[in-house]
Design an enzyme around this catalytic site. Structure first.
Site, PDB file in Angstrom:
ATOM      1  N   TYR A   1     -17.814-104.898  43.379  1.00 20.47           N
ATOM      2  CA  TYR A   1     -17.138-106.092  43.885  1.00 20.47           C
ATOM      3  C   TYR A   1     -18.113-107.267  43.951  1.00 20.47           C
ATOM      4  O   TYR A   1     -17.791-108.371  43.487  1.00 20.47           O
ATOM      5  CB  TYR A   1     -16.560-105.804  45.268  1.00 20.47           C
ATOM      6  CG  TYR A   1     -16.087-107.034  46.011  1.00 20.47           C
ATOM      7  CD1 TYR A   1     -14.941-107.709  45.634  1.00 20.47           C
ATOM      8  CD2 TYR A   1     -16.816-107.525  47.100  1.00 20.47           C
ATOM      9  CE1 TYR A   1     -14.513-108.840  46.308  1.00 20.47           C
ATOM     10  CE2 TYR A   1     -16.390-108.646  47.790  1.00 20.47           C
ATOM     11  CZ  TYR A   1     -15.249-109.301  47.394  1.00 20.47           C
ATOM     12  OH  TYR A   1     -14.832-110.429  48.063  1.00 20.47           O
TER      13      TYR A   1
ATOM     14  N   GLY B   1      -2.518-113.756  50.278  1.00 21.87           N
ATOM     15  CA  GLY B   1      -3.768-113.311  50.877  1.00 21.87           C
ATOM     16  C   GLY B   1      -4.040-114.006  52.208  1.00 21.87           C
ATOM     17  O   GLY B   1      -3.338-114.955  52.587  1.00 21.87           O
TER      18      GLY B   1
ATOM     19  N   THR C   1     -18.385-114.700  48.507  1.00 21.24           N
ATOM     20  CA  THR C   1     -18.636-113.673  49.512  1.00 21.24           C
ATOM     21  C   THR C   1     -20.118-113.431  49.777  1.00 21.24           C
ATOM     22  O   THR C   1     -20.966-113.681  48.908  1.00 21.24           O
ATOM     23  CB  THR C   1     -17.996-112.345  49.049  1.00 21.24           C
ATOM     24  OG1 THR C   1     -18.356-111.285  49.941  1.00 21.24           O
ATOM     25  CG2 THR C   1     -18.491-111.959  47.658  1.00 21.24           C
TER      26      THR C   1
END
Length: 283
Positions: free
Chosen positions: A120, A9, A96
């Site tokens: 998400y 990632g 996030t």
């Protein structure tokens, strides 16, 4: 030795440069869809600290597969955090801006109420709650709009489309701070080191690039930096519907991160220039 969950990632790739001596665990070591394997790896390796830079990041796909997203983003970090707490290991977990509802214009502080708009965001919030509940030394580091020369991200998409088209309509009513994966990796290194020495710094913190901007203005800066003549037309969120709702306001208040760890908000424009130069060099 530091154990990093994540291998390919954006942030994990940047961490490989910052922490070359770390052990990077990919799916062959511990698949996040099997949370117990993550805990077992921590116990087996007994590292000095753990960083979780792995996640289910397909925001739109999560709308159709929230169960998988919740296992990877919720149950796996929970297992990691419990294993770290049992060994009294510092645990840094990357989260996030999508845990917030995006209302208002003011930057979100870490203690403000959450309210994710999509699957998400809900899955990431579940991970945060589990990490806190584990009770060990930890830092949850929320970030936003991540970009780098690796993986799929807005910068690489704009460079590809900007070279193909004369004009693009880009959303201009969503605000946030673009953040270089390398800057996140640097922040994680600093936080891990300090958390080992001062576990009382445990908590939730924010880290994003400065200045805050819109996707449209971000795109204009990308094209200018890359020497592309593509023109950006401002459009509204409603004009670009996506399966998952996006927060209009992703501004993050990062003052507590600077106060606790001495980490200032980095200028994303300088990092963007470096990213474009890297991509041009590898073309």
């Amino acid at each position: 030795m530091i154990l990093v969950f994540g291998k390919t990632g954006q942030v994990a790739t940047a961490l490989r440069t910052v922490l070359p001596e770390a052990y990077f665990a990919g799916r062959d070591d511990a698949d996040l869809s099997t949370p117990a394997a993550c805990a077992d790896l921590i116990v087996r390796l007994a590292p000095d600290a753990v960083i979780n830079a792995a996640a289910y990041t397909a925001v739109d796909a999560a709308e159709e597969d929230e169960a998988t997203a919740t296992v990877v983003n919720g149950a796996a970090p929970a297992a990691m955090a419990r294993a770290c707490a049992g060994l009294d290991l510092p645990f840094v977990h990357i989260s996030t801006d999508y845990v917030f509802d995006g209302h208002g214009d003011a930057p979100f502080a870490p203690a403000m109420a959450t309210g994710p708009l999509n699957a998400y965001g809900r899955s990431k919030l579940a991970g945060e709650e589990a990490v806190r509940a584990a009770g060990g030394p930890h830092v949850i580091l929320r970030t936003s709009w991540v970009f780098s020369a690796q993986g799929a991200n807005f910068v690489k998409t704009m460079l590809r489309l900007g070279a193909q088209r004369d004009t693009l309509g880009i959303v201009a009513d969503q605000y946030g701070g673009p953040t270089s994966a390398r800057h996140i990796a640097d922040a994680c290194q600093t936080i891990v080191r300090q958390l080992k020495a001062a576990p009382e710094k445990s908590g939730t913190y924010h880290f994003s690039g400065a200045p805050d901007t819109t996707w449209a203005q971000f795109a204009r800066t990308i094209f200018e930096s890359a020497g592309l003549s593509c023109t950006v037309t401002d459009i509204a969120t409603a004009d670009y519907p996506t399966p998952a709702a996006r927060p209009r306001n992703s501004r993050l208040d990062c003052t507590s991160t600077q106060a606790a760890f001495g980490i200032e908000r980095p200028d994303w424009r300088a990092a963007l220039f470096d990213t474009i130069a890297t991509l041009k060099g590898s073309a």
